[in-house]
Write an enzyme that holds these catalytic residues in place. Structure first.
Site, PDB file in Angstrom:
ATOM      1  N   ASN A 171      50.283  53.513  41.561  1.00 49.52           N
ATOM      2  CA  ASN A 171      49.909  54.818  41.763  1.00 49.52           C
ATOM      3  C   ASN A 171      48.810  54.630  42.482  1.00 49.52           C
ATOM      4  OD1 ASN A 171      51.511  56.612  40.091  1.00 49.52           O
ATOM      5  ND2 ASN A 171      51.428  54.842  38.450  1.00 49.52           N
ATOM      6  N   HIS A 182      33.312  35.665  45.189  1.00 47.91           N
ATOM      7  CA  HIS A 182      32.239  35.153  46.161  1.00 47.91           C
ATOM      8  C   HIS A 182      31.342  33.953  45.359  1.00 47.91           C
ATOM      9  CE1 HIS A 182      32.247  37.546  49.753  1.00 47.91           C
ATOM     10  NE2 HIS A 182      32.756  38.699  49.128  1.00 47.91           N
ATOM     11  N   THR A 224      39.057  39.713  32.481  1.00 49.49           N
ATOM     12  CA  THR A 224      38.324  38.560  32.903  1.00 49.49           C
ATOM     13  C   THR A 224      39.202  37.055  32.122  1.00 49.49           C
ATOM     14  OG1 THR A 224      36.786  38.490  31.318  1.00 49.49           O
ATOM     15  CG2 THR A 224      36.387  39.433  33.182  1.00 49.49           C
ATOM     16  N   LYS A 225      40.111  37.109  31.615  1.00 50.62           N
ATOM     17  CA  LYS A 225      40.612  36.014  30.910  1.00 50.62           C
ATOM     18  C   LYS A 225      42.064  36.435  30.891  1.00 50.62           C
ATOM     19  CE  LYS A 225      36.683  34.601  28.322  1.00 50.62           C
ATOM     20  NZ  LYS A 225      36.202  34.291  26.523  1.00 50.62           N
TER      21      LYS A 225
END
Length: 205
Positions: free
Chosen positions: A98, A129, A180-181
């Site tokens: 979307n 980074h 994050t996991k």
């Protein structure tokens, strides 16, 4: 003139709500399909993009795919207005992205399974980074592990997915989550950082 104005407005509506394209009546498809065919033909000439059958891609979407960083789009996919996509990215069949989403495949790529739905303003970045303090961020080395999103996944608006994660089939990612996991199949996650709060198999409605 009224008919031309109507078509222009209808094109805007389809760009921001592309699911409507798949229920158009023959009268509207008579101009909407050639419009889409032309958009997709130009895109495949300009970028390394492979588009399946019966797809919708808003003209306001920005797809960039150099050789080796292909974008592969399955059948019956929809990509709405103001979406940014940079390959390598692979979409299975019937994937919906979307408006205002941002996806960058880094070097290792983003894979999205069939029938997955991604709401507006979701960010999916398959790179990161370095962060050592002795070098400016913009000069840091960039790493890329890739992101795998399974089939029949629902990702809520404004969620963020970081590099290296896998989201299992049939999972639900709540609005505003930062994932994050890895997320197990059928899991329902919410929060920042995202945590499992339920199991889709236990839902009755």
């Amino acid at each position: 003139m009224a008919e031309i104005d109507y078509q222009q407005q209808h094109k805007k509506r389809l760009s921001w709500m592309p699911w409507l394209y798949f229920s158009l009546k023959p009268k509207l498809l008579s101009w909407a399909k050639p419009w889409q065919d032309a958009i997709q033909a130009e895109l495949t000439q300009l970028e390394t993009v492979n588009i399946g059958q019966q797809c919708f891609i808003a003209p306001e979407a920005q797809l960039f795919a150099e050789p080796g960083r292909d974008i592969i789009i399955g059948d019956k996919c929809m990509i709405a207005a103001d979406v940014f996509m940079h390959g390598p990215i692979t979409l299975g069949d019937e994937v919906a992205i979307n408006h205002s989403c941002s996806l960058d495949g880094g070097r290792s790529g983003i894979h999205i399974g069939a029938q997955t739905r991604i709401a507006n303003n979701v960010t999916v970045y398959a790179f990161n980074h370095g962060m050592t303090p002795d070098t400016p961020i913009y000069q840091q080395p960039v790493s890329s592990k890739g992101i795998y999103i399974g089939k029949d996944v629902w990702i809520g608006a404004q969620a963020g997915l970081v590099d290296g994660i896998t989201i299992g089939d049939h999972a639900i990612i709540g609005m505003g989550c930062i994932v994050t996991k890895d997320v197990p199949a059928y899991a329902i996650v919410a929060g920042n950082p995202a945590k499992v709060i339920g199991d889709r198999r236990q839902k009755t409605s």
